[in-house]
Design an enzyme around this catalytic site. Structure first.
Site, mmCIF file in Angstrom:
data_model
loop_
_atom_site.group_PDB
_atom_site.id
_atom_site.type_symbol
_atom_site.label_atom_id
_atom_site.label_comp_id
_atom_site.label_asym_id
_atom_site.label_seq_id
_atom_site.Cartn_x
_atom_site.Cartn_y
_atom_site.Cartn_z
ATOM 1 N N HIS A 165 27.550 26.223 32.906
ATOM 2 C CA HIS A 165 28.768 27.258 33.340
ATOM 3 C C HIS A 165 28.315 28.689 32.453
ATOM 4 C CE1 HIS A 165 32.291 29.163 34.447
ATOM 5 N NE2 HIS A 165 32.686 29.305 33.320
ATOM 6 N N ARG A 191 38.064 24.589 21.164
ATOM 7 C CA ARG A 191 36.644 25.045 21.531
ATOM 8 C C ARG A 191 35.603 24.346 21.543
ATOM 9 N NH1 ARG A 191 35.045 29.265 24.301
ATOM 10 N NH2 ARG A 191 33.093 30.437 23.276
ATOM 11 N N SER A 232 33.418 33.565 35.705
ATOM 12 C CA SER A 232 34.436 32.469 35.324
ATOM 13 C C SER A 232 35.995 32.877 35.809
ATOM 14 C CB SER A 232 34.166 32.315 33.982
ATOM 15 O OG SER A 232 35.113 30.976 33.654
ATOM 16 N N ASP A 253 26.083 24.168 36.781
ATOM 17 C CA ASP A 253 27.629 24.697 36.348
ATOM 18 C C ASP A 253 28.348 23.565 36.811
ATOM 19 O OD1 ASP A 253 29.853 25.461 35.749
ATOM 20 O OD2 ASP A 253 29.866 27.496 36.581
#
Lengths: 375, 205
Positions: free
Chosen positions: A350, A222, A152, A317
């Site tokens: 992801h 989040r 990432s 992803d």
């Protein structure tokens, strides 16, 4: 079989040479917290740098105590006999500048004011991180990493290493990354940032002085982020439409299991993470774009790279989709770099890059064997 | 790779030596359906090529990485859009042509991405195959090791068929090598006596 690096503890390195940021800001002095696993060989050729993603840190492998919950965030990948084998490599994990796990960041005390940096902490870019990581390498006397590895945002750092310091790494392992964010990706980050920026407890980033934390904003940020790290299928598998209490309550309390899960994740994160760090990390993601100075031409941007590359993506992803990794591969092919590309079938979106996955780990193991062969 | 490996590879795959003979030192090569990377290793050893393979299978991908071969995971039936025009001196399709679904598209793509194309494939017109058919069965042999119900081969052809295809698609055949299973060259009645063939070709100028 003991495949853990065991109990580890963090170290701290202090740098007194001022660091000039991409933005022009200067940090006269800073600290980087790091951990190491394995042994640096006499020639200092077996070092592997692990770059962390948005919410990661220096505690990559091993445990801080006997509690299995204290395992590092990539403990399934790194250890004796694991794909990144600490019997062979000297592995360094660090907390990036601007972080909130010990390295100098917005919650650290600014020696000039005696107060936390807060909003005055410089906006940090992937290039700045790589620069600070190179100084950490200097401290160890490591001229050239055997490999720089990241997933990432960490994958972006591995890419940037190959551009900023082409001669200082032999291999770059770029996992679930992208050559730059798409508009949609920046949009997600901006919603997350707005959740924090509009929290009344944010106080323009100087909430420390007010003795409060913008936890509502951070929690929302989040929760949103977390949704984008999973896949539709993974959520369906794990939660479906399951109800917490088995029946509908016709109110706004937690009814569906997915709500319970997301709120739990949000709360946990809001308690342990710094809101300013979250803002900085998402901005670093948005800013990353090696092609920006080359008329948006990725082929030209990657011309300086000399490393050998492994690029890995995951089929589900959608935040950093396989086509984004294929764009990296295409630019590397254009520059005739050695590159291999694996597109891993995984249901975990992801977050797959953090998961235990047999084929993914086989790919990493096979590639690291190649890295070892080039020592 | 040591000399023994190279010799063993050449012995097990007679088309390797034929392909290597056409590729000059230091050329850039894209090997489509590269398997475990054997051909690229062989070409690197024999011709110091700069090469990449394309492979769809997870297990073969790992084998390539282990073999130190550059490999890009991808499905040939979704084309070669990940590769730039004229990126390679040669695009090779070794013993894979018969398993491709969109043959015309892929051959066109090979000649977009590469200056020249090289294919090798089992000759369905080989006399043993014909004999099998005459006896009433689909051929199963070393070159065609599959039963009709589990074969990946969807586009089997004879040498004659392939040459007709090239003529119809304005493709120049530059070289041809027809072989028996043991790798010896077949001169007369190639479409009957050759079990495998390799062709080098390019677009008509």
């Amino acid at each position: 079989m003991n495949d853990s690096v065991g109990i580890v503890s963090a170290q701290c390195a202090t740098f007194d040479t001022p660091l000039q940021f991409r933005s022009g800001a200067i940090l006269p002095r800073y600290e980087l917290v790091y951990e190491t696993y394995g042994t640096l060989n006499a020639d200092k050729t077996n070092a592997v740098l692990i770059c962390h993603a948005l919410s990661g840190h220096h505690h990559v492998a091993g445990r801080h105590s006997d509690d299995p919950k204290s395992a590092g965030w990539w403990d399934n990948m790194i250890g004796p006999g694991k794909p990144i084998d600490t019997d062979k490599f000297f592995v360094i994990g660090l907390n990036n500048l601007g972080g909130c796990h010990g390295s100098t960041g917005p919650s650290s005390t600014n020696p000039e004011t005696g107060k936390p940096y807060g909003a005055s902490f410089p906006m940090v870019t992937v290039e700045d991180w790589v620069k600070s990581q190179a100084r950490l390498a200097d401290m160890f006397g490591i001229r050239q990493f055997a490999a720089v590895v990241g997933g990432s945002l960490g994958g972006m750092q591995a890419l940037q290493w190959s551009l900023s310091y082409p001669e200082r790494l032999r291999h770059a392992l770029v996992i679930a990354a992208a050559p730059r964010l798409t508009a949609e990706n920046i949009a997600f980050n901006d919603v997350a940032r707005n959740a924090i920026l509009t929290d009344p407890d944010f106080h323009g980033g100087n909430f420390y002085e007010h003795g409060v934390v913008p936890s509502r904003g951070l929690r929302l940020a989040r929760m949103l982020g977390h949704i984008t790290y999973l896949s539709d299928d993974a959520m369906a598998d794990k939660f479906g439409r399951s109800l917490r209490s088995g029946k509908l309550g016709y109110n706004y309390d937690i009814e569906f299991e997915i709500e319970s899960y997301l709120r739990y994740q949000g709360d946990k994160f809001a308690k342990s993470f710094d809101a300013n760090t979250y803002l900085l990390m998402t901005k670093a993601l948005d800013y990353f774009d090696p092609s920006r100075e080359y008329d948006d031409d990725l082929n030209k941007a990657f011309a300086p790279a000399q490393a050998n590359f492994l690029v890995v993506s995951f089929t589900t992803d959608w935040r950093f989709a396989p086509e984004r990794s294929r764009a990296i591969v295409k630019a590397l092919l254009h520059n005739r770099r050695n590159v291999s590309y694996a597109e891993i079938s995984s249901t975990h979106g992801h977050d797959s890059f953090l998961m235990q996955h047999e084929h993914y780990h086989d790919v990493m193991r096979a590639y690291m064997a190649r890295v070892e062969a080039s020592l | 790779m040591n000399a023994n490996d190279t010799a063993a590879l050449a012995a097990s795959r007679p088309d390797f030596a034929a392909i290597a003979a056409w590729i000059p030192e230091g050329a850039s090569v894209l090997d489509l359906g590269c398997g475990d990377g054997s051909l690229l290793r062989y070409l690197r050893e024999m011709r110091s090529v700069h090469g990449y393979g394309v492979e769809i299978s997870d297990a073969k991908l790992v084998a390539c990485i282990r073999n130190g071969v550059n490999v890009i995971q991808g499905d040939l039936d979704s084309g070669l859009s990940g590769f730039e025009t004229n990126a390679f001196d040669f695009v090779v399709l070794s013993q894979t042509l018969q398993a491709i679904r969109h043959t015309e598209v892929l051959v066109r793509e090979m000649l977009r991405v590469g200056r020249e194309g090289i294919v090798s494939f089992p000759n369905f017109g080989y006399w043993k195959n014909r004999l099998n058919i005459l006896r009433g069965n689909m051929p199963v042999s070393e070159d065609l090791p599959y039963q009709w119900y589990d074969t990946p081969n969807v586009h089997l052809c004879t040498l004659q068929d392939f040459e007709t295809f090239c003529a119809q698609h304005r493709i120049d055949i530059l070289d041809r090598r027809v072989m028996t299973g043991g790798g010896s060259e077949v001169g007369t009645l190639p479409n009957l006596l050759g079990s495998t063939a390799a062709y080098r070709f390019r677009n008509v100028a």
